[in-house]
Design a protein around this motif. Structure first.
Motif, PDB file in Angstrom:
ATOM      1  N   ALA A   8       0.839  -1.203   0.000  1.00  0.00           N
ATOM      2  CA  ALA A   8       0.000   0.000   0.000  1.00  0.00           C
ATOM      3  C   ALA A   8       0.867   1.243   0.000  1.00  0.00           C
ATOM      4  O   ALA A   8       0.564   2.238   0.658  1.00  0.00           O
ATOM      5  CB  ALA A   8      -0.915  -0.005   1.214  1.00  0.00           C
TER       6      ALA A   8
ATOM      7  N   VAL B 179      -2.063  -6.702   1.234  1.00  0.00           N
ATOM      8  CA  VAL B 179      -2.714  -5.459   1.641  1.00  0.00           C
ATOM      9  C   VAL B 179      -4.072  -5.781   2.244  1.00  0.00           C
ATOM     10  O   VAL B 179      -4.901  -6.444   1.621  1.00  0.00           O
ATOM     11  CB  VAL B 179      -2.871  -4.505   0.440  1.00  0.00           C
TER      12      VAL B 179
ATOM     13  N   GLU C  84      -7.663  -4.212   4.184  1.00  0.00           N
ATOM     14  CA  GLU C  84      -8.508  -3.024   4.089  1.00  0.00           C
ATOM     15  C   GLU C  84      -9.168  -2.759   5.437  1.00  0.00           C
ATOM     16  O   GLU C  84      -9.650  -3.686   6.093  1.00  0.00           O
ATOM     17  CB  GLU C  84      -9.584  -3.211   3.028  1.00  0.00           C
TER      18      GLU C  84
ATOM     19  N   ALA D  33      -6.073   1.316   2.720  1.00  0.00           N
ATOM     20  CA  ALA D  33      -5.292   0.107   2.442  1.00  0.00           C
ATOM     21  C   ALA D  33      -4.107   0.074   3.400  1.00  0.00           C
ATOM     22  O   ALA D  33      -3.422   1.089   3.587  1.00  0.00           O
ATOM     23  CB  ALA D  33      -4.813   0.101   0.998  1.00  0.00           C
TER      24      ALA D  33
END
Length: 203
Positions: free
Chosen positions: A73, A109, A111, A181
């Motif tokens: 990210a 990554v 969220e 992210a």
């Protein structure tokens, strides 16, 4: 190697495309004590120092490959001048291991999918990539944007952690919002335990 204990909050001063992406990061570190070629974890990604300076403030440059940009990210889509980033210098022999062993090699990554106040703390819920979810366990460790954190609960691909006020003050977690992210590195021990289990099942 790192510990996931953030020791400075840096700031992106400039980004430049020059084959790889070059980032200039402002820091409170004494750059006279940093060697060219040293490793610094920037939001959890181990990056190599390629230049140093002190004007108008202490700064160091790092080059970020296209491979790193595609797997993390960081990069021009998520980094911009002014953004704050968690920093940690590489572990030295004899240093206190206050968090857990962190390699700085981001696995994927996650969220941010939820945030809620719980007393003075903040409960944050993340959604992990499907391939990594099985490595995350309640009361286990993860590194998120370079911060060693303890997992509270796991529900499928989603997992939660609590951020105490101190953590939010000394890291960039006070800046995070739903939808962000986040660099995720799973616990090295979890990786090897899963590998051994898979190996045994294949025999």
């Amino acid at each position: 190697m790192f510990t996931g204990i953030v020791t400075d909050i840096g700031q992106i001063l400039a980004l430049e495309e020059r084959g790889d992406l070059r980032a200039r990061i402002g820091t409170r570190y004494d750059v006279e004590g940093i060697d060219i070629g040293a490793s610094i974890a920037c939001d959890g990604v181990c990056l190599t120092v390629v230049a140093l300076g002190t004007t108008p403030q202490n700064w160091f440059d790092v080059d970020i490959s296209a491979e790193t940009v595609s797997k993390t990210a960081i990069g021009p889509n998520s980094w911009a001048a002014g953004k704050r980033v968690n920093l940690e210098r590489a572990l030295k022999v004899g240093d206190e291991l206050g968090g857990h062993i962190v390699s700085g090699h981001v696995d994927g990554v996650a969220e941010v999918v939820g945030m809620a106040r719980e007393g003075d703390s903040t409960r944050v819920t993340f959604r992990a990539p499907e391939a990594l979810a099985r490595f995350i366990a309640p009361k286990g460790s993860v590194a998120l944007n370079g911060t060693s954190l303890t997992v509270n609960e796991v529900n499928g691909r989603e997992f939660g952690i609590n951020l105490i006020p101190h953590t939010q003050e000394v890291t960039t977690w006070g800046d995070v919002v739903v939808g962000d992210a986040i660099n995720l590195e799973i616990d090295t021990l979890a990786r090897y335990v899963a590998r051994m289990r898979d190996w045994d099942a294949s025999l």
